[in-house]
Every structure is written in C-alpha cells, then in structure tokens.
Scaffold this motif. Structure first.
Motif, PDB file in Angstrom:
ATOM      1  N   SER A  13      27.551  38.443  14.024  1.00 45.66           N
ATOM      2  CA  SER A  13      26.816  38.554  12.756  1.00 45.66           C
ATOM      3  C   SER A  13      26.190  39.938  12.612  1.00 45.66           C
ATOM      4  O   SER A  13      25.595  40.248  11.592  1.00 45.66           O
ATOM      5  CB  SER A  13      25.716  37.485  12.685  1.00 45.66           C
ATOM      6  OG  SER A  13      24.756  37.751  13.689  1.00 45.66           O
ATOM      7  N   ILE A  16      27.985  45.936  14.268  1.00 46.43           N
ATOM      8  CA  ILE A  16      29.168  46.297  15.052  1.00 46.43           C
ATOM      9  C   ILE A  16      30.085  45.089  15.218  1.00 46.43           C
ATOM     10  O   ILE A  16      31.295  45.173  14.963  1.00 46.43           O
ATOM     11  CB  ILE A  16      28.745  46.790  16.465  1.00 46.43           C
ATOM     12  CG1 ILE A  16      27.784  47.974  16.361  1.00 46.43           C
ATOM     13  CG2 ILE A  16      29.947  47.109  17.325  1.00 46.43           C
ATOM     14  CD1 ILE A  16      28.382  49.201  15.793  1.00 46.43           C
ATOM     15  N   SER A  39      24.887  32.919  17.680  1.00 42.94           N
ATOM     16  CA  SER A  39      23.945  32.915  18.807  1.00 42.94           C
ATOM     17  C   SER A  39      23.314  31.539  18.974  1.00 42.94           C
ATOM     18  O   SER A  39      22.700  31.256  20.003  1.00 42.94           O
ATOM     19  CB  SER A  39      22.882  33.991  18.615  1.00 42.94           C
ATOM     20  OG  SER A  39      22.159  33.755  17.436  1.00 42.94           O
ATOM     21  N   ILE A  44      23.401  34.309  24.682  1.00 44.68           N
ATOM     22  CA  ILE A  44      23.640  34.926  25.998  1.00 44.68           C
ATOM     23  C   ILE A  44      22.371  34.968  26.849  1.00 44.68           C
ATOM     24  O   ILE A  44      22.394  35.447  27.976  1.00 44.68           O
ATOM     25  CB  ILE A  44      24.295  36.331  25.887  1.00 44.68           C
ATOM     26  CG1 ILE A  44      23.453  37.290  25.044  1.00 44.68           C
ATOM     27  CG2 ILE A  44      25.696  36.217  25.350  1.00 44.68           C
ATOM     28  CD1 ILE A  44      23.937  38.731  25.145  1.00 44.68           C
ATOM     29  N   TYR A 129      14.336  48.754  25.134  1.00 46.38           N
ATOM     30  CA  TYR A 129      15.751  48.868  24.758  1.00 46.38           C
ATOM     31  C   TYR A 129      16.490  49.767  25.747  1.00 46.38           C
ATOM     32  O   TYR A 129      17.486  49.363  26.359  1.00 46.38           O
ATOM     33  CB  TYR A 129      15.833  49.423  23.334  1.00 46.38           C
ATOM     34  CG  TYR A 129      17.231  49.627  22.801  1.00 46.38           C
ATOM     35  CD1 TYR A 129      18.104  48.553  22.643  1.00 46.38           C
ATOM     36  CD2 TYR A 129      17.682  50.902  22.433  1.00 46.38           C
ATOM     37  CE1 TYR A 129      19.387  48.746  22.133  1.00 46.38           C
ATOM     38  CE2 TYR A 129      18.956  51.097  21.922  1.00 46.38           C
ATOM     39  CZ  TYR A 129      19.808  50.018  21.769  1.00 46.38           C
ATOM     40  OH  TYR A 129      21.073  50.208  21.258  1.00 46.38           O
ATOM     41  N   LYS A 133      19.289  48.601  28.541  1.00 45.69           N
ATOM     42  CA  LYS A 133      20.658  49.096  28.370  1.00 45.69           C
ATOM     43  C   LYS A 133      21.101  49.857  29.620  1.00 45.69           C
ATOM     44  O   LYS A 133      22.228  49.725  30.082  1.00 45.69           O
ATOM     45  CB  LYS A 133      20.744  50.020  27.146  1.00 45.69           C
ATOM     46  CG  LYS A 133      20.678  49.294  25.815  1.00 45.69           C
ATOM     47  CD  LYS A 133      21.851  48.374  25.702  1.00 45.69           C
ATOM     48  CE  LYS A 133      22.572  48.372  24.410  1.00 45.69           C
ATOM     49  NZ  LYS A 133      23.631  47.368  24.328  1.00 45.69           N
TER      50      LYS A 133
HETATM   51  N1  LIG Z   1      23.403  50.154  15.207  1.00 44.67           N
HETATM   52  C1  LIG Z   1      23.293  51.286  15.886  1.00 44.67           C
HETATM   53  O1  LIG Z   1      22.906  52.353  15.331  1.00 44.67           O
HETATM   54  C2  LIG Z   1      23.655  51.325  17.355  1.00 44.67           C
HETATM   55  C3  LIG Z   1      23.551  52.546  18.015  1.00 44.67           C
HETATM   56  C4  LIG Z   1      23.900  52.613  19.359  1.00 44.67           C
HETATM   57  C5  LIG Z   1      24.345  51.485  20.024  1.00 44.67           C
HETATM   58  N2  LIG Z   1      24.404  50.309  19.361  1.00 44.67           N
HETATM   59  C6  LIG Z   1      24.855  49.129  20.151  1.00 44.67           C
HETATM   60  O2  LIG Z   1      25.796  48.390  19.423  1.00 44.67           O
HETATM   61  C7  LIG Z   1      25.683  46.996  19.765  1.00 44.67           C
HETATM   62  C8  LIG Z   1      25.577  46.188  18.490  1.00 44.67           C
HETATM   63  O3  LIG Z   1      24.493  46.664  17.722  1.00 44.67           O
HETATM   64  P1  LIG Z   1      24.318  46.263  16.175  1.00 44.67           P
HETATM   65  O4  LIG Z   1      23.726  47.443  15.504  1.00 44.67           O
HETATM   66  O5  LIG Z   1      25.595  45.671  15.657  1.00 44.67           O
HETATM   67  O6  LIG Z   1      23.214  45.128  16.317  1.00 44.67           O
HETATM   68  P2  LIG Z   1      22.705  44.050  15.224  1.00 44.67           P
HETATM   69  O7  LIG Z   1      23.286  44.345  13.889  1.00 44.67           O
HETATM   70  O8  LIG Z   1      21.242  43.954  15.395  1.00 44.67           O
HETATM   71  O9  LIG Z   1      23.372  42.697  15.767  1.00 44.67           O
HETATM   72  C9  LIG Z   1      22.971  42.130  16.966  1.00 44.67           C
HETATM   73  C10 LIG Z   1      23.811  40.912  17.246  1.00 44.67           C
HETATM   74  O10 LIG Z   1      23.408  40.356  18.506  1.00 44.67           O
HETATM   75  C11 LIG Z   1      23.292  38.966  18.358  1.00 44.67           C
HETATM   76  N3  LIG Z   1      22.379  38.381  19.333  1.00 44.67           N
HETATM   77  C12 LIG Z   1      21.063  38.641  19.490  1.00 44.67           C
HETATM   78  N4  LIG Z   1      20.559  37.858  20.455  1.00 44.67           N
HETATM   79  C13 LIG Z   1      21.592  37.105  20.933  1.00 44.67           C
HETATM   80  C14 LIG Z   1      21.705  36.095  21.921  1.00 44.67           C
HETATM   81  N5  LIG Z   1      20.656  35.697  22.650  1.00 44.67           N
HETATM   82  N6  LIG Z   1      22.924  35.528  22.124  1.00 44.67           N
HETATM   83  C15 LIG Z   1      23.991  35.901  21.396  1.00 44.67           C
HETATM   84  N7  LIG Z   1      23.943  36.843  20.437  1.00 44.67           N
HETATM   85  C16 LIG Z   1      22.748  37.439  20.203  1.00 44.67           C
HETATM   86  C17 LIG Z   1      22.784  38.786  16.950  1.00 44.67           C
HETATM   87  O11 LIG Z   1      23.008  37.466  16.525  1.00 44.67           O
HETATM   88  P3  LIG Z   1      21.900  36.714  15.596  1.00 44.67           P
HETATM   89  O12 LIG Z   1      21.879  37.494  14.319  1.00 44.67           O
HETATM   90  O13 LIG Z   1      22.406  35.344  15.462  1.00 44.67           O
HETATM   91  O14 LIG Z   1      20.616  36.809  16.363  1.00 44.67           O
HETATM   92  C18 LIG Z   1      23.642  39.806  16.203  1.00 44.67           C
HETATM   93  O15 LIG Z   1      24.903  39.259  15.904  1.00 44.67           O
HETATM   94  C19 LIG Z   1      24.492  46.882  20.712  1.00 44.67           C
HETATM   95  O16 LIG Z   1      24.976  46.874  22.027  1.00 44.67           O
HETATM   96  C20 LIG Z   1      23.717  48.171  20.465  1.00 44.67           C
HETATM   97  O17 LIG Z   1      23.019  48.571  21.610  1.00 44.67           O
HETATM   98  C21 LIG Z   1      24.079  50.197  18.044  1.00 44.67           C
END
Ligand SMILES: NC(=O)c1ccc[n+]([C@@H]2O[C@H](COP(=O)([O-])OP(=O)(O)OC[C@H]3O[C@@H](n4cnc5c(N)ncnc54)[C@H](OP(=O)(O)O)[C@@H]3O)[C@@H](O)[C@H]2O)c1
Length: 378
Positions: A13, A16, A39, A44, A129, A133
């Motif tokens: 959801s 990424i 989730s 997880i 964070y 990580k």
């Molecule tokens: N966005 C950026 O600028 C950025 C930059 C660098 C690295 N990243 C990395 O990219 C990855 C994805 O980031 P994103 O920006 O796509 O994050 P995001 O939009 O905040 O999405 C986070 C996802 O993690 C899920 N989640 C949270 N807690 C969980 C749990 N206990 N069990 C299973 N799923 C869970 C959420 O599901 P729910 O909505 O159901 O809680 C959601 O689908 C991460 O590893 C992040 O560190 C992102």
C-alpha cells in the motif's frame, strides 16, 4: 508455458510497494503471480504471521518495501524496520529463495560521491529510522555470510513518483511549495541531493531477481546519475505552479535551526496542556536541506541493468507529477492557496459544479451499456 512464479511483496500500500505491485501486474502478469498481503493480514512485527504466510504461499521470491512511519518511536522502528526484515530473511533462507530488501540513504553520511560501503556507524544518537535501517543492513550481510541467505539490498535516496498517499519526503517538500507554506528558501546554494525514480525501480528489482549470480549478496544504490541542486528544484516547481513564493532568499542555517528549536520548545510546552502535535516533517529534516548527499551510481551503471527510461529525471517527470498531485490534493481539500486560474482541473469538475445536466448528457452519449468484453456468450 511454464508455471507462474509466485512473488510476495510486503508494503504494497506504500509508495514503493504499490509501484512494484503495479509493475508486476501490468508487465509480468503471464509469468509472475505477485501477492501483496496487507499489513493486517501479514504484519512483519509478528514472526508468526511471517512464518505461516510464507509457509502456506511458498513463494519464489520475497520483496520487502515496508517501513515504519518516520515519526515512529524506537520500538516500532525496531520491530518494523529491523526485526521484520530479519524474520523475512530467516524465512527466505529456510525456503532457499531470494530476499530483496529496500533500504535508504539514511544509512549514509552527508557528502558527495558516496559509495555503497560508506555507511555511518551505528550509534545511540541516530534517528530511529537510520538506526533500524543500518541494523537491518548489517544483520542481512551477516546472514548472507554465515547462513547462506541469498539477498540483495537496494538503497534509495529521495524518491519521486506518483501515489505517495502519506505525502512524505520529496512530496512533502512539493506540498509545502504548493501550499505556499515556504515563504523563502530553507537551503543554501549548491546543496546537491540524489533522487530515486520510483517508476524505474521495479525494473531493477526484477532484473536483480532474474540475475541472482550477479546480484546475490550485493548492496546497490538506485539513484539517477546526476544529483540535483535543491534550490534549483524548488524554484522550478515554483515556476510550474506559477506562484510568488518561495522568494529567492536563502535563510542561513543558524537562523533556520534557531527557528526549529523555538518550535520544538513550543510543542513541548503545548504537550503539557495535553495538546499533542509533532514537529512537521519538513523541520525534522531541516539539516538535510543544508547538506549535500549525493550517492554514487557507479555500481548500478557498471551492472548489467539497462535503464528502461534513460532520458527520465526528476525534471522531466515534474510536469506529470505536478498535475497528478495538485489534482489529488485539491480534491482532498488539502491545498487551499493554489492559483485557481491554473486550468488543471479540466472541464469535468467545472461541469459537475456548474452544469450537471450537460455532464449527464455527455456521459450518456458516450455509452452506458454493459462492457462488451465482459459479456458472456449467449
Ligand atoms: N519514500 C522515500 O523517499 C524513501 C527514501 C529512501 C528509502 N525509502 C525506503 O523505501 C521503502 C518503502 O518506503 P515507502 O516510501 O514506499 O513507504 P510508505 O509509503 O510509508 O509505505 C510503507 C509500507 O509499509 C507497510 N507497513 C508498515 N508497517 C508494517 C507492518 N508491521 N507489516 C507489514 N507492512 C507494514 C505499510 O502498510 P500499511 O499502510 O498497511 O501500514 C505500507 O504499505 C522503505 O524501505 C524505505 O526505507 C523510501
């Protein structure tokens, strides 16, 4: 045709994860069955959820794009960003399948031409964070060495792309400009950052899954080749939006940091009266606005991966992202100040507001019959 592979994606959801699911559903529907449990179904944080779901589904690979929200407390960050990946990797080792881990430039210091090995040491003072990580990356490396884990770690910088429903990172900056809550520039000249294109990432992930020999045990930055000057980017967005602010005045770091301290103090004071408010994310990352962080793309470029859209950068994507997010935010009534003379809304909304009968007629004229391709043969 051979059997479909099953892939499990965690975090479907999110910004990424959603892009990855969409990629597999549209580009590899014939060969890959991608499962993205919510989730609620698979948290997880729960080792038992991981074990039972993966034992039942028996996937051919697992991708983890989950993260705890940036403002999470230590326990949540530890469980979602560290223990979760660790347990997914333990399951992947048991099932002898690849585990693809998404990590972040928060594991690196500031600077330019940062290589994959330039990680910062794990110290208590780090943000929840960054700490969680970094810990995940370290344990995964150890599991590959000692336990035979077949994993790849893809490190992202500032991500740009559609469907960021939580409005984080780059999209939060963009939001502050669109909402005109950034009167001047909170950065200094020549502050360069790396950016990661969400649309391209699934191609790379799939390439890594298909080429395990090359990518097993590898950490790789996934960033656009050229870092981007923050002030140039902000001023470009401003000109697309035809706004007057932010003005091209650079606020010195000391002044901005003093302002942040005042707000932190005020929030602490308000909490004493039961008013709970968090520091706005743009202030949480204030330091990053004044420091360059440019990641080397050398390893990515030396690999066998071929960029599917070599011309695309954050600047070429901006026009589409501007329309996408402004339309979305104005529908959600999140933006109140943007210039209504910009014709992003199109005629449908206009007709809906002022001439609903005309709209009704135009819809009827197009077709209200059953979808032909869904009709059963008589
Ligand atoms: N966005 C950026 O600028 C950025 C930059 C660098 C690295 N990243 C990395 O990219 C990855 C994805 O980031 P994103 O920006 O796509 O994050 P995001 O939009 O905040 O999405 C986070 C996802 O993690 C899920 N989640 C949270 N807690 C969980 C749990 N206990 N069990 C299973 N799923 C869970 C959420 O599901 P729910 O909505 O159901 O809680 C959601 O689908 C991460 O590893 C992040 O560190 C992102």
């Amino acid at each position: 045709m051979g059997e479909k592979k099953i892939g499990v994606l965690i975090g479907g959801s999110g910004l990424i994860g959603g892009t990855i699911v969409n990629y597999y559903k549209t580009r590899h529907a014939e060969t890959v069955d991608i499962r993205a449990p919510s989730s609620k179904k698979l948290s997880i944080r729960e080792e038992s959820d991981i074990r039972s779901y993966l034992s039942e589904v028996k996937p051919d690979f697992v991708i983890n794009a989950a993260m705890a929200s940036l403002a999470s407390d230590g326990q949540m960050a530890y469980e979602v960003n560290y223990l979760g990946p660790l347990n997914l990797a333990r399951a992947a080792t048991a099932l002898k399948i690849p585990y693809i881990h998404v990590s972040s430039a928060a594991t690196l210091s500031s600077g330019t031409d940062l290589k994959e090995d330039d990680i910062i040491p794990i110290t208590p003072k780090l943000s929840n964070y960054a700490k969680s990580k970094l810990m995940a990356e370290q344990t995964l490396r150890l599991m590959a060495e000692q336990e035979g884990l077949d994993y790849s770690c893809v490190r992202l910088a500032i991500v740009y792309g559609a469907h960021d429903h939580k409005i984080q990172g780059f999209h939060r900056l963009f939001f502050s400009i669109a909402d005109q809550s950034m009167p001047v520039l909170f950065t200094q000249k020549n502050t360069f950052h790396s950016y990661s294109n969400a649309r391209k990432l699934p191609y790379f992930i799939n390439h890594m899954i298909e080429n395990r020999k090359e990518f097993s045990g590898i950490t790789c930055h996934f960033v656009d080749r050229n870092p981007v000057d923050l002030a140039t980017l902000i001023l470009t967005i401003k000109s697309y939006l035809q706004l007057k602010s932010p003005r091209e005045i650079y606020v010195p770091y000391l002044m901005a940091s003093f302002g942040k301290k005042v707000i932190v103090f005020l929030l602490r004071f308000l909490r004493k009266f039961g008013l709970k408010a968090d520091l706005p994310p743009e202030l949480m990352f204030l330091d990053n606005f004044y420091k360059s962080q440019a990641l080397s793309a050398a390893r990515l470029e030396a690999s066998s991966f071929v960029d599917p859209m070599p011309e695309e950068t954050i600047f070429t994507r901006l026009p589409n992202l501007v329309i996408y997010y402004l339309t979305r935010w104005s529908h959600q009534n999140l933006i109140t100040t943007y210039d209504e003379t910009l014709d992003f809304k199109g005629s449908v909304e206009d007709d809906f507001a002022h001439n609903p009968l005309k709209l009704l007629e135009s819809v009827h004229a197009k077709s209200i019959g059953p979808f032909p391709e869904m009709m059963q043969d008589q």
